[in-house]
Scaffold this motif. Sequence first.
Motif, PDB file in Angstrom:
ATOM      1  N   UNK A 102      18.866   3.975   6.601  1.00  0.00           N
ATOM      2  CA  UNK A 102      17.407   4.031   6.533  1.00  0.00           C
ATOM      3  C   UNK A 102      16.927   5.434   6.170  1.00  0.00           C
ATOM      4  N   UNK A 103      15.850   5.511   5.398  1.00  0.00           N
ATOM      5  CA  UNK A 103      15.312   6.807   4.990  1.00  0.00           C
ATOM      6  C   UNK A 103      13.801   6.713   4.824  1.00  0.00           C
ATOM      7  N   UNK A 104      13.191   7.872   4.583  1.00  0.00           N
ATOM      8  CA  UNK A 104      11.754   7.948   4.344  1.00  0.00           C
ATOM      9  C   UNK A 104      11.549   8.474   2.933  1.00  0.00           C
ATOM     10  N   UNK A 105      10.728   7.776   2.148  1.00  0.00           N
ATOM     11  CA  UNK A 105      10.451   8.204   0.778  1.00  0.00           C
ATOM     12  C   UNK A 105       8.957   8.449   0.616  1.00  0.00           C
ATOM     13  N   UNK A 106       8.627   9.325  -0.314  1.00  0.00           N
ATOM     14  CA  UNK A 106       7.223   9.623  -0.626  1.00  0.00           C
ATOM     15  C   UNK A 106       6.871   8.906  -1.921  1.00  0.00           C
ATOM     16  N   UNK A 107       5.862   8.060  -1.868  1.00  0.00           N
ATOM     17  CA  UNK A 107       5.419   7.317  -3.044  1.00  0.00           C
ATOM     18  C   UNK A 107       4.008   7.729  -3.430  1.00  0.00           C
ATOM     19  N   UNK A 108       3.770   7.672  -4.714  1.00  0.00           N
ATOM     20  CA  UNK A 108       2.425   7.947  -5.223  1.00  0.00           C
ATOM     21  C   UNK A 108       1.767   6.632  -5.579  1.00  0.00           C
ATOM     22  N   UNK A 109       0.604   6.390  -5.004  1.00  0.00           N
ATOM     23  CA  UNK A 109      -0.125   5.134  -5.247  1.00  0.00           C
ATOM     24  C   UNK A 109      -1.545   5.461  -5.685  1.00  0.00           C
ATOM     25  N   UNK A 110      -2.159   4.524  -6.365  1.00  0.00           N
ATOM     26  CA  UNK A 110      -3.532   4.702  -6.826  1.00  0.00           C
ATOM     27  C   UNK A 110      -4.465   3.898  -5.936  1.00  0.00           C
ATOM     28  N   UNK A 111      -5.397   4.569  -5.311  1.00  0.00           N
ATOM     29  CA  UNK A 111      -6.400   3.924  -4.477  1.00  0.00           C
ATOM     30  C   UNK A 111      -7.774   4.458  -4.856  1.00  0.00           C
ATOM     31  N   UNK A 112      -8.694   3.548  -5.150  1.00  0.00           N
ATOM     32  CA  UNK A 112     -10.067   3.937  -5.542  1.00  0.00           C
ATOM     33  C   UNK A 112     -10.032   4.911  -6.715  1.00  0.00           C
ATOM     34  N   UNK A 113      -9.183   4.600  -7.696  1.00  0.00           N
ATOM     35  CA  UNK A 113      -9.041   5.416  -8.916  1.00  0.00           C
ATOM     36  C   UNK A 113      -8.549   6.822  -8.635  1.00  0.00           C
ATOM     37  N   UNK A 114      -7.910   7.008  -7.503  1.00  0.00           N
ATOM     38  CA  UNK A 114      -7.359   8.323  -7.177  1.00  0.00           C
ATOM     39  C   UNK A 114      -5.894   8.171  -6.788  1.00  0.00           C
ATOM     40  N   UNK A 115      -5.072   9.129  -7.192  1.00  0.00           N
ATOM     41  CA  UNK A 115      -3.659   9.108  -6.838  1.00  0.00           C
ATOM     42  C   UNK A 115      -3.472   9.732  -5.467  1.00  0.00           C
ATOM     43  N   UNK A 116      -2.733   8.993  -4.628  1.00  0.00           N
ATOM     44  CA  UNK A 116      -2.466   9.483  -3.277  1.00  0.00           C
ATOM     45  C   UNK A 116      -0.971   9.325  -2.982  1.00  0.00           C
ATOM     46  N   UNK A 117      -0.505  10.168  -2.095  1.00  0.00           N
ATOM     47  CA  UNK A 117       0.890  10.062  -1.673  1.00  0.00           C
ATOM     48  C   UNK A 117       0.940   9.462  -0.276  1.00  0.00           C
ATOM     49  N   UNK A 118       1.975   8.688  -0.037  1.00  0.00           N
ATOM     50  CA  UNK A 118       2.152   8.105   1.286  1.00  0.00           C
ATOM     51  C   UNK A 118       3.643   8.031   1.614  1.00  0.00           C
ATOM     52  N   UNK A 119       3.922   8.044   2.900  1.00  0.00           N
ATOM     53  CA  UNK A 119       5.299   7.941   3.358  1.00  0.00           C
ATOM     54  C   UNK A 119       5.647   6.474   3.586  1.00  0.00           C
ATOM     55  N   UNK A 120       6.800   6.079   3.083  1.00  0.00           N
ATOM     56  CA  UNK A 120       7.236   4.686   3.179  1.00  0.00           C
ATOM     57  C   UNK A 120       8.637   4.651   3.777  1.00  0.00           C
ATOM     58  N   UNK A 121       8.832   3.733   4.704  1.00  0.00           N
ATOM     59  CA  UNK A 121      10.147   3.563   5.321  1.00  0.00           C
ATOM     60  C   UNK A 121      10.968   2.562   4.516  1.00  0.00           C
ATOM     61  N   UNK A 122      12.210   2.897   4.251  1.00  0.00           N
ATOM     62  CA  UNK A 122      13.115   2.004   3.519  1.00  0.00           C
ATOM     63  C   UNK A 122      14.404   1.836   4.304  1.00  0.00           C
ATOM     64  N   UNK A 123      14.896   0.585   4.343  1.00  0.00           N
ATOM     65  CA  UNK A 123      16.125   0.304   5.094  1.00  0.00           C
ATOM     66  C   UNK A 123      17.379   0.628   4.286  1.00  0.00           C
ATOM     67  N   UNK A 124      17.268   0.471   2.943  1.00  0.00           N
ATOM     68  CA  UNK A 124      18.415   0.751   2.059  1.00  0.00           C
ATOM     69  C   UNK A 124      19.673  -0.019   2.453  1.00  0.00           C
ATOM     70  N   UNK A 125      19.507  -1.264   2.849  1.00  0.00           N
ATOM     71  CA  UNK A 125      20.676  -2.094   3.177  1.00  0.00           C
ATOM     72  C   UNK A 125      20.760  -3.239   2.177  1.00  0.00           C
ATOM     73  N   UNK A 126      21.979  -3.578   1.817  1.00  0.00           N
ATOM     74  CA  UNK A 126      22.193  -4.615   0.811  1.00  0.00           C
ATOM     75  C   UNK A 126      22.212  -6.016   1.384  1.00  0.00           C
ATOM     76  N   UNK A 127      22.511  -6.954   0.481  1.00  0.00           N
ATOM     77  CA  UNK A 127      22.537  -8.368   0.844  1.00  0.00           C
ATOM     78  C   UNK A 127      23.540  -8.656   1.952  1.00  0.00           C
TER      79      UNK A 127
END
Length: 232
Positions: free
Chosen positions: A72-97
């Motif tokens: 598991x890790x934490x990644x920073x993603x850039x998303x567009x909200x209200x026509x503005x780019x914002x960064x947010x922290x997202x948790x990912x499990x990174x585990x396979x099938x």
Amino acid sequence: MKKLPFIIFCFIMLCAFGAGMNSYHRTESMIANDVNRALETALQQMPGNVVTTDTIQCYRNSLTIAELKDTACIVIRTVRRNDRLQTELVAEANCGFLTVLKLSDQKASSSLFFAGILWLTGSLWYIKRKKPELLMQGLSYGGIVFCNDKFMTHTGKLIHLTPMQHSLLEMFMTSETHTLSKKEICEKLWPKKPDASDTLYTLVRRIKPIVEANSNLKIESDRGRSYTLVYR
């Protein structure tokens, strides 16, 4: 009735697949909830959008699923909200099938799968055991068995015939001499047709290769006056 065991087998396998997929998706949801909750806990203890080694350590320590602590890790993603780019922290499990499958409860699916295999094995054994009895009940000649209004080989393989071919072969099989006159066949198969010679010739020509391919028999013609089912 012969297809019923296989229909039941397919139904059991579908239930096994459905149970397995249901458990798999439940585990996926459980993993997603665990990493999201761990991230929320980590951000509460170490606020801010800067991810440090301590943040990741706190995040992984908050995980309740031990198998995720190394992936598991934490990644920073850039998303567009209200026509503005914002960064947010997202948790990912990174585990396979395979990891998700291992974590999921597949007991019900496995039980249904083995039940299906046992059912299929038992059905095939029963059919194989009963086949000689069914063949013995039928009328046999030259490797062809006529049983329950169906033609099959001595091994139990079904011989596919058109309705007219079926009627003609039945006449040959039920005849004591296995010989039929042209008149006898025409009156039986085409009672309202004044002259069915050409039709009879075509019917015999088309059924000959089927008979020879599935038995030790052949159809011989006596100058078109009669036909006999004889050994080759």
